[in-house]
Design an enzyme around this catalytic site. Sequence first.
Site, PDB file in Angstrom:
ATOM      1  N   ARG A  74     -47.398 -27.392  -5.906  1.00 16.93           N
ATOM      2  CA  ARG A  74     -47.057 -28.797  -5.722  1.00 16.93           C
ATOM      3  C   ARG A  74     -47.553 -29.496  -4.526  1.00 16.93           C
ATOM      4  O   ARG A  74     -46.961 -28.692  -3.444  1.00 16.93           O
ATOM      5  CB  ARG A  74     -45.591 -29.074  -6.132  1.00 16.93           C
ATOM      6  CG  ARG A  74     -45.214 -29.446  -7.562  1.00 16.93           C
ATOM      7  CD  ARG A  74     -43.851 -29.695  -7.714  1.00 16.93           C
ATOM      8  NE  ARG A  74     -43.045 -28.610  -7.627  1.00 16.93           N
ATOM      9  CZ  ARG A  74     -41.993 -28.596  -6.633  1.00 16.93           C
ATOM     10  NH1 ARG A  74     -41.647 -29.370  -5.776  1.00 16.93           N
ATOM     11  NH2 ARG A  74     -41.091 -27.710  -6.634  1.00 16.93           N
ATOM     12  N   GLY A  89     -50.164 -27.541 -12.755  1.00 18.31           N
ATOM     13  CA  GLY A  89     -49.216 -27.999 -13.481  1.00 18.31           C
ATOM     14  C   GLY A  89     -48.218 -28.915 -12.727  1.00 18.31           C
ATOM     15  O   GLY A  89     -47.998 -30.107 -13.384  1.00 18.31           O
ATOM     16  N   GLY A  90     -47.661 -28.504 -11.768  1.00 15.00           N
ATOM     17  CA  GLY A  90     -46.657 -29.495 -11.158  1.00 15.00           C
ATOM     18  C   GLY A  90     -47.127 -30.744 -10.506  1.00 15.00           C
ATOM     19  O   GLY A  90     -46.365 -31.466 -10.304  1.00 15.00           O
ATOM     20  N   CYS A 108     -36.231 -19.239  -6.772  1.00 12.67           N
ATOM     21  CA  CYS A 108     -34.969 -18.865  -6.294  1.00 12.67           C
ATOM     22  C   CYS A 108     -34.252 -18.146  -7.693  1.00 12.67           C
ATOM     23  O   CYS A 108     -33.010 -17.883  -7.472  1.00 12.67           O
ATOM     24  CB  CYS A 108     -34.013 -19.875  -5.586  1.00 12.67           C
ATOM     25  SG  CYS A 108     -34.920 -20.272  -4.195  1.00 12.67           S
ATOM     26  N   GLY A 109     -34.822 -17.684  -8.608  1.00  9.49           N
ATOM     27  CA  GLY A 109     -34.116 -17.057  -9.681  1.00  9.49           C
ATOM     28  C   GLY A 109     -33.671 -17.994 -10.990  1.00  9.49           C
ATOM     29  O   GLY A 109     -32.895 -17.501 -11.422  1.00  9.49           O
ATOM     30  N   LYS A 110     -33.970 -19.214 -11.044  1.00  4.51           N
ATOM     31  CA  LYS A 110     -33.559 -19.982 -11.849  1.00  4.51           C
ATOM     32  C   LYS A 110     -33.954 -19.579 -13.242  1.00  4.51           C
ATOM     33  O   LYS A 110     -33.119 -19.576 -14.097  1.00  4.51           O
ATOM     34  CB  LYS A 110     -33.922 -21.624 -11.753  1.00  4.51           C
ATOM     35  CG  LYS A 110     -33.532 -22.801 -12.567  1.00  4.51           C
ATOM     36  CD  LYS A 110     -33.444 -23.957 -11.577  1.00  4.51           C
ATOM     37  CE  LYS A 110     -34.314 -25.026 -11.878  1.00  4.51           C
ATOM     38  NZ  LYS A 110     -35.530 -25.159 -12.401  1.00  4.51           N
ATOM     39  N   SER A 137     -35.246 -16.809 -14.447  1.00  2.00           N
ATOM     40  CA  SER A 137     -34.920 -15.364 -14.489  1.00  2.00           C
ATOM     41  C   SER A 137     -33.387 -15.269 -14.854  1.00  2.00           C
ATOM     42  O   SER A 137     -32.894 -14.642 -16.010  1.00  2.00           O
ATOM     43  CB  SER A 137     -35.125 -14.461 -13.502  1.00  2.00           C
ATOM     44  OG  SER A 137     -34.601 -14.701 -12.611  1.00  2.00           O
ATOM     45  N   HIS A 156     -32.357 -31.124 -11.675  1.00  3.28           N
ATOM     46  CA  HIS A 156     -33.449 -29.900 -11.645  1.00  3.28           C
ATOM     47  C   HIS A 156     -32.651 -28.601 -12.095  1.00  3.28           C
ATOM     48  O   HIS A 156     -32.367 -27.725 -11.232  1.00  3.28           O
ATOM     49  CB  HIS A 156     -34.003 -29.899 -10.257  1.00  3.28           C
ATOM     50  CG  HIS A 156     -35.063 -28.751 -10.093  1.00  3.28           C
ATOM     51  ND1 HIS A 156     -35.556 -28.191  -8.939  1.00  3.28           N
ATOM     52  CD2 HIS A 156     -36.152 -28.283 -10.930  1.00  3.28           C
ATOM     53  CE1 HIS A 156     -36.575 -27.384  -9.071  1.00  3.28           C
ATOM     54  NE2 HIS A 156     -36.917 -27.577 -10.401  1.00  3.28           N
TER      55      HIS A 156
HETATM   56  C1  SPV Z   1     -41.029 -25.954  -9.689  1.00  2.00           C
HETATM   57  O1  SPV Z   1     -41.580 -25.633  -8.665  1.00  2.00           O
HETATM   58  O2  SPV Z   1     -39.682 -26.180  -9.528  1.00  2.00           O
HETATM   59  C2  SPV Z   1     -41.457 -25.752 -11.347  1.00  2.00           C
HETATM   60  C3  SPV Z   1     -42.924 -25.750 -11.362  1.00  2.00           C
HETATM   61  O3  SPV Z   1     -40.641 -25.909 -12.084  1.00  2.00           O
HETATM   62  S1  SPV Z   1     -43.674 -27.268 -11.181  1.00  2.00           S
HETATM   63  O4  SPV Z   1     -43.935 -27.894 -12.296  1.00  2.00           O
HETATM   64  O5  SPV Z   1     -44.451 -26.922 -10.166  1.00  2.00           O
HETATM   65  O6  SPV Z   1     -42.577 -28.211 -10.237  1.00  2.00           O
HETATM   66 MN    MN Z   2     -38.724 -26.560 -11.277  1.00  2.00          MN
END
Ligand code: SPV
Ligand code: MN
Length: 627
Positions: A88, A223-224, A274-276, A278, A250
Amino acid sequence: MSSSASEFLRLRLAAEQYSKLARVGNAGLNSFVARYVELCQPDRVFVCSDTPEDVEAIRQAALRDKEEGSLATPGHTFHFDGIHDQARDRKNTRLLLPQGVELGSHFETLDRDSGLADIAKQLDGIMRGHTMYVRLVCLGPSNSPFTILAAQLTDSAYVTHNEDLLYRRGYQEFLRRGPDAEFFRFVHSAGELENAVSKNVERRRVFIDVTDNVVYSVNTQYGGNSIGLKKLAMRLAISKASEEGWLCEHMFIMGVHGPGQRRTYFTGAYPSLCGKTSTSMLVGETIVGDDIAYIRSVGGEMRAVNVEKGIFGIIQGVNEQDDPILWGALHSPGEVIFSNVLVTEAGRACWIGRGTPPPDRGVNHAGEWFPGKRDASGKEVPPSHPNARFTLELPLLENVDPLLDDPAGVPVAGVIYGGRDSDTWVPVEEAFDWVHGIITKGASLESETTAATLGKEGVREFNPMSNLDFLSVPVGRYVQDNLRMGEGLAQPPRVFSVNYFLRDEDGGWLNAKSDKRVWLKWMELRTHNEAETIRTPSGLIPRYEDLERLFHQVLGKEYRRDDYVKQFMLRIPESLAKIERIMDIYCNQVLETPKIVFEVLELQRERLLIAQAHHGDYVAPETLAAY
Ligand code: SPV
Ligand code: MN
């Protein structure tokens, strides 16, 4: 205007494509499509009406245009973003602000008029030689009061293919809601391509116009930045939610399985990497979503839906032992898009932390790869990017929750906040109540930076509710929106913090990856008042006896008392320093901070100072139990 838009489209689009728009008959949609067809000048327009043929045509286009390549496993494809387009782009993601609107520090903004003028220039003729895909989508389950409609225009078949896996299809929902249906709007162009990769990333722009509910994204494919419905739509939803009295978070949503087949739902907010993801798909539990939740108070109960129906997850570190369910899905036939991984000659995807030795050679986003390859500065090039990702639909996971598509959402019993924190928070702790939790845990969340955004890694950053990157209202107002959610609830969810990243003096991890399975079970018991706690100045922590039993039950593992003491030690200097930092931010950098934020933090500081006077800087949990 609308009849002229429809007339323009009738003349400009192939009859078959026009008829799909005409069937929807939404004047707002027609003007939107007409405006950007006229500006972007695509060679062709393809309207996806969500039939199997239309969806397949998009998959084929991504392969034909070489935005994706096939892998050996049926249904698997790969995609590479440009070498400087791997995360991002915070800096160039701007909220367009009308004159007189202020959000405070922490926001990248731009004057709305100049932003719109600039983006119009960038978009002028940008789709020449390309196809514009028009896709209608539901943000949230079909036929649900939580759900917002959206229309995406993009010249990238890869982007729209991703969206097909990540979002519920919306063509039928547009028909159901009728010609006046409102919707969010997204315009994306990958821009000029070189080897199917965005070439002009130095002119990358992601502009969010909350005033008109439109997001523009150009010269990027990551993607982000490009999947409008993901993080870009969050900015629009957060403003709407703030006005209407609900929340866009989020957060993952998961069912934690307790005694007697009981399923208790939790949401969890953790910054990227940060493990979200998983946590949300742990063995023994069921997953509703891993990234974005719309949350409403319904009849005095807090309920949440997953805005998405798939996962765009980080692949680094995914291995057979820690992530058996995901591993299974990533190694079985089914629709999976791998991005920025290493692709071997045999058509297999490889990544860092896969738990298998890397191959002798392969190709990744930076070109040919072989072990020991070095970049121009002499640094060793890893086989895959740390932010390499996979996209798949949730039903590919064997532990998908049965309520994934329930239009009424799931009832939330617990909210979890987790960051990457080497030295302050204990592994798991419950807040005293909703207000205390929102303020000292959610609104005080900090995390050490990761590869999910461009820039330096390992720097501690303020990230309230892990949502800072996606806010479009002043931080103080957003905290107030969260506090207000609790007020309307008969019984607000319990609020917890977790920290999977605590380290000892030598820098070693104090916890194993699998320990989070135990913390979840403990939190589940807490929401049913089935475990006692020790009260500390910052919250309620588990008793050793309960954790010892749970480690046994869940992991078949012995849990030593000295490990417990090290992990759950109250670290007073670090805790006080954190309050200092957070108070300073809310005082000097945030707009509209509610007064209660300072009051609650001040009380916490006083409790910590009293404990310090009695017991010193580092206090073992059992000292606190007696005290
Ligand atoms: C994040 O980085 O928090 C994601 C992927 O979930 S993104 O689409 O890049 O935001
Ligand atoms: Mn995210």
